[in-house]
Design a protein around this motif. Structure first.
Motif, PDB file in Angstrom:
ATOM      1  N   ALA A   1      -5.672   9.466   6.608  1.00  0.00           N
ATOM      2  CA  ALA A   1      -4.578   9.743   7.176  1.00  0.00           C
ATOM      3  C   ALA A   1      -4.001   8.009   7.345  1.00  0.00           C
ATOM      4  CB  ALA A   1      -4.425  10.279   8.498  1.00  0.00           C
ATOM      5  N   LEU A   2      -2.606   7.629   7.376  1.00  0.00           N
ATOM      6  CA  LEU A   2      -2.202   6.445   7.651  1.00  0.00           C
ATOM      7  C   LEU A   2      -2.617   6.159   9.207  1.00  0.00           C
ATOM      8  CD1 LEU A   2       1.130   6.639   5.857  1.00  0.00           C
ATOM      9  CD2 LEU A   2      -0.536   4.824   5.380  1.00  0.00           C
ATOM     10  N   ASP A   3      -2.609   7.025  10.208  1.00  0.00           N
ATOM     11  CA  ASP A   3      -3.039   6.697  11.469  1.00  0.00           C
ATOM     12  C   ASP A   3      -4.386   6.166  11.641  1.00  0.00           C
ATOM     13  OD1 ASP A   3      -0.605   7.720  11.997  1.00  0.00           O
ATOM     14  OD2 ASP A   3      -1.342   9.634  12.684  1.00  0.00           O
TER      15      ASP A   3
ATOM     16  N   ILE B   1       0.799  -1.167   0.027  1.00  0.00           N
ATOM     17  CA  ILE B   1      -0.165  -0.167  -0.025  1.00  0.00           C
ATOM     18  C   ILE B   1       0.920   1.223   0.076  1.00  0.00           C
ATOM     19  CG2 ILE B   1      -1.739   1.296   1.215  1.00  0.00           C
ATOM     20  CD1 ILE B   1      -2.790  -1.415   2.475  1.00  0.00           C
ATOM     21  N   PHE B   2       0.831   2.092  -0.914  1.00  0.00           N
ATOM     22  CA  PHE B   2       1.783   3.092  -1.167  1.00  0.00           C
ATOM     23  C   PHE B   2       0.881   4.246  -0.300  1.00  0.00           C
ATOM     24  CE2 PHE B   2       2.428   0.821  -5.001  1.00  0.00           C
ATOM     25  CZ  PHE B   2       3.973   1.077  -5.103  1.00  0.00           C
ATOM     26  N   ALA B   3       1.908   5.013   0.232  1.00  0.00           N
ATOM     27  CA  ALA B   3       1.813   6.458   0.937  1.00  0.00           C
ATOM     28  C   ALA B   3       1.738   7.501   0.062  1.00  0.00           C
ATOM     29  CB  ALA B   3       2.727   6.700   2.347  1.00  0.00           C
ATOM     30  N   ASP B   4       0.973   8.576   0.145  1.00  0.00           N
ATOM     31  CA  ASP B   4       1.134   9.731  -0.895  1.00  0.00           C
ATOM     32  C   ASP B   4       2.489  10.187  -0.730  1.00  0.00           C
ATOM     33  OD1 ASP B   4       0.776  11.167   1.738  1.00  0.00           O
ATOM     34  OD2 ASP B   4       1.261  12.642   0.166  1.00  0.00           O
ATOM     35  N   ALA B   5       3.009  10.407  -2.080  1.00  0.00           N
ATOM     36  CA  ALA B   5       4.270  10.635  -2.361  1.00  0.00           C
ATOM     37  C   ALA B   5       4.815  12.057  -1.677  1.00  0.00           C
ATOM     38  CB  ALA B   5       4.417  10.882  -3.872  1.00  0.00           C
ATOM     39  N   LYS B   6       3.959  12.873  -1.436  1.00  0.00           N
ATOM     40  CA  LYS B   6       4.161  14.331  -1.114  1.00  0.00           C
ATOM     41  C   LYS B   6       4.449  14.343   0.491  1.00  0.00           C
ATOM     42  CE  LYS B   6       2.892  18.920  -2.493  1.00  0.00           C
ATOM     43  NZ  LYS B   6       1.589  19.433  -3.083  1.00  0.00           N
ATOM     44  N   THR B   7       3.563  13.909   1.288  1.00  0.00           N
ATOM     45  CA  THR B   7       3.738  14.160   2.595  1.00  0.00           C
ATOM     46  C   THR B   7       3.921  12.707   3.343  1.00  0.00           C
ATOM     47  OG1 THR B   7       1.444  13.548   3.178  1.00  0.00           O
ATOM     48  CG2 THR B   7       2.085  15.947   2.568  1.00  0.00           C
ATOM     49  N   LYS B   8       3.763  11.765   2.750  1.00  0.00           N
ATOM     50  CA  LYS B   8       3.692  10.290   3.515  1.00  0.00           C
ATOM     51  C   LYS B   8       2.806  10.052   4.732  1.00  0.00           C
ATOM     52  CE  LYS B   8       7.311   9.287   0.453  1.00  0.00           C
ATOM     53  NZ  LYS B   8       7.283   8.248  -0.473  1.00  0.00           N
TER      54      LYS B   8
ATOM     55  N   TYR C   1      -0.522  10.200   4.243  1.00  0.00           N
ATOM     56  CA  TYR C   1      -1.943   9.568   3.726  1.00  0.00           C
ATOM     57  C   TYR C   1      -1.613   8.364   2.835  1.00  0.00           C
ATOM     58  CZ  TYR C   1      -3.043  14.317   5.147  1.00  0.00           C
ATOM     59  OH  TYR C   1      -3.198  15.429   5.848  1.00  0.00           O
ATOM     60  N   ILE C   2      -2.825   7.677   2.915  1.00  0.00           N
ATOM     61  CA  ILE C   2      -2.996   6.526   2.069  1.00  0.00           C
ATOM     62  C   ILE C   2      -3.041   6.762   0.772  1.00  0.00           C
ATOM     63  CG2 ILE C   2      -4.168   4.085   1.935  1.00  0.00           C
ATOM     64  CD1 ILE C   2      -5.254   4.198   4.494  1.00  0.00           C
ATOM     65  N   ASP C   3      -2.294   6.083  -0.278  1.00  0.00           N
ATOM     66  CA  ASP C   3      -2.794   6.209  -1.713  1.00  0.00           C
ATOM     67  C   ASP C   3      -3.538   5.307  -2.184  1.00  0.00           C
ATOM     68  OD1 ASP C   3      -2.375   8.834  -2.859  1.00  0.00           O
ATOM     69  OD2 ASP C   3      -0.254   8.298  -3.560  1.00  0.00           O
ATOM     70  N   GLU C   4      -2.647   4.469  -2.368  1.00  0.00           N
ATOM     71  CA  GLU C   4      -3.576   3.033  -3.262  1.00  0.00           C
ATOM     72  C   GLU C   4      -3.066   1.732  -2.774  1.00  0.00           C
ATOM     73  OE1 GLU C   4      -4.980   2.742  -7.057  1.00  0.00           O
ATOM     74  OE2 GLU C   4      -3.514   3.923  -7.841  1.00  0.00           O
ATOM     75  N   ALA C   5      -3.646   0.649  -3.010  1.00  0.00           N
ATOM     76  CA  ALA C   5      -2.791  -0.630  -2.893  1.00  0.00           C
ATOM     77  C   ALA C   5      -2.338  -1.227  -4.058  1.00  0.00           C
ATOM     78  CB  ALA C   5      -3.930  -1.779  -2.133  1.00  0.00           C
ATOM     79  N   GLY C   6      -1.203  -1.280  -4.528  1.00  0.00           N
ATOM     80  CA  GLY C   6      -0.712  -1.680  -5.849  1.00  0.00           C
ATOM     81  C   GLY C   6      -1.756  -1.658  -6.947  1.00  0.00           C
ATOM     82  N   PRO C   7      -2.292  -2.651  -7.262  1.00  0.00           N
ATOM     83  CA  PRO C   7      -3.149  -2.622  -8.423  1.00  0.00           C
ATOM     84  C   PRO C   7      -4.690  -2.349  -8.166  1.00  0.00           C
ATOM     85  CG  PRO C   7      -2.815  -5.135  -7.662  1.00  0.00           C
ATOM     86  CD  PRO C   7      -2.124  -4.042  -6.818  1.00  0.00           C
ATOM     87  N   ALA C   8      -5.058  -1.846  -6.919  1.00  0.00           N
ATOM     88  CA  ALA C   8      -6.235  -1.648  -6.430  1.00  0.00           C
ATOM     89  C   ALA C   8      -6.478  -0.395  -5.686  1.00  0.00           C
ATOM     90  CB  ALA C   8      -6.773  -2.848  -5.674  1.00  0.00           C
TER      91      ALA C   8
END
Ligand code: PLP
Ligand code: COI
Length: 339
Positions: free
Chosen positions: A267-269, A207-214, A216-223
């Motif tokens: 948020a990842l939290d 699951i990637f975190a947002d590239a700018k601030t790390k 927030y959750i972005d998305e999960a690989g192919p979904a």
């Protein structure tokens, strides 16, 4: 009907008999061609090979309970391919060509559509590439649009059993103002290392975190990712994730089933607060998430106590797949009955 072990299909390539092609040349699209070859004849200086002028789609056709074959929300896939084409300066595919190519690809390969009840479907892979040669960095003058199909089973081997995922911050799949919101091959190239490592470490995907601030959750690989808590369906809003058609559909179903839908930064939290979590997409359908580990902090979040999907994931899955397989009424008009 082909002699295929339908029940044990995975998400992989199975050769079918025909694919459909259309070429853009001299400023116009030609007519559809039916091909029996798995190969394409490509100029070695084609822009898809050098400068990433490439976009694709993923959609599914389902053999229903009534034996009819349904295509799910193809117009949305066409629209997204148009956005992808515009995003990397490719020639967009006219709607009629997209529709006709998809219809033909399914019809001609109908013996490969998994029977009702096996859980399989026919995956359509529309592909648009810059086929004309360029050596300087600039868009091609010629394009190839192609649709091939392949029978598929579940994307994650667990199927509808909860999977483990890993939150990471040390790779980005897309930049905030980059190409994350369109479906171009470069995003997948950028995700390969993270995906491979996640597998090696025992997780279904990263699951990637947002590239700018790390933060927030972005998305999960192919979904796309979603979480459920307090009667709410919550899914990330981000400029660098793919707008998933499955997620769009689940938001509508969730609202219809009485959940409050929130599309916002997550948020990842907040992972600590969800009652259920899932990944959604055409290939993944709904893949319930049983556990997420944060690779940096070591924190573990659990969403499945008994090894099964939670109640909302189950209800959403039943309603979505019920519509796709013609088991429940298609109240939203999402399916096109092909034949
Ligand atoms: N996110 C990414 C990166 C994807 O590749 C996909 C698959 O298409 C999705 C999300 C899910 O999108 P959809 O539901 O339209 O298939
Ligand atoms: C899909 O869900 O259709 C996808 O494209 C995801 C992945 C197979 C790339």
């Amino acid at each position: 009907m082909k002699n295929i072990d339908w029940k044990n299909l995975v998400f992989g390539y199975v050769k079918t008999d025909y694919n459909i092609r259309c070429y853009f040349k001299d400023g116009k699209w030609g007519s559809l061609e039916v091909s029996t070859s798995e190969m394409i004849d490509l100029h070695m200086a084609a822009t898809c090979l050098h400068y990433g002028q490439e976009a694709f789609e993923g959609m599914k056709a389902y053999r229903g309970k009534d034996n009819k074959v349904r295509l799910f929300r193809w117009e949305e896939n066409w629209r997204r391919l148009e956005n992808s084409a515009n995003g990397v300066l490719m020639q967009p595919v006219p709607k009629e060509i997209f529709e006709e190519a998809c219809r033909k690809a399914v019809e001609l390969n109908q013996e490969y559509i998994p029977p009702y009840g096996t859980g399989g479907s026919l995956y359509l892979r529309p592909l648009l590439i810059g086929s004309g040669p360029k050596v300087g960095v600039s868009p091609a003058d010629e394009y190839l649009f192609l649709v091939f199909v392949t029978p598929v089973g579940p994307y994650f081997k667990e199927g509808f059993k909860p999977v483990k995922m890993q939150v990471i911050r040390d790779y980005d799949r897309a930049a905030p103002l980059g190409t994350g919101s369109i479906k171009v091959g470069g995003n997948y190239a950028a995700s390969l290392r993270a995906g491979q490592r996640a597998h090696q470490e025992g997780y279904a995907t990263a699951i990637f975190a947002d590239a700018k601030t790390k933060q927030y959750i972005d998305e999960a690989g192919p979904a796309n990712f979603f979480g459920i808590k307090d009667g709410k369906y919550i899914t990330p809003d981000s400029e660098s994730i793919l707008p998933s058609i499955t997620n769009m559909s689940l938001r509508e179903l969730a609202a219809d089933m009485g959940l409050v839908v929130e599309r916002r930064h997550v948020a990842l939290d907040e992972l600590a607060t969800f009652e259920e979590a899932g990944a959604c997409g055409t290939a993944a359908v709904i893949s319930p998430i049983g556990m997420i580990q944060d690779r940096d902090t070591g924190k573990v979040y659990e969403y499945s106590k008994d090894g099964n999907a939670g109640p909302w994931c189950q209800k959403l899955y039943a309603r979505l797949t019920g519509i796709q397989y013609g088991e429940v009424e298609d109240t939203f008009g999402w399916c096109t009955v092909l034949f």
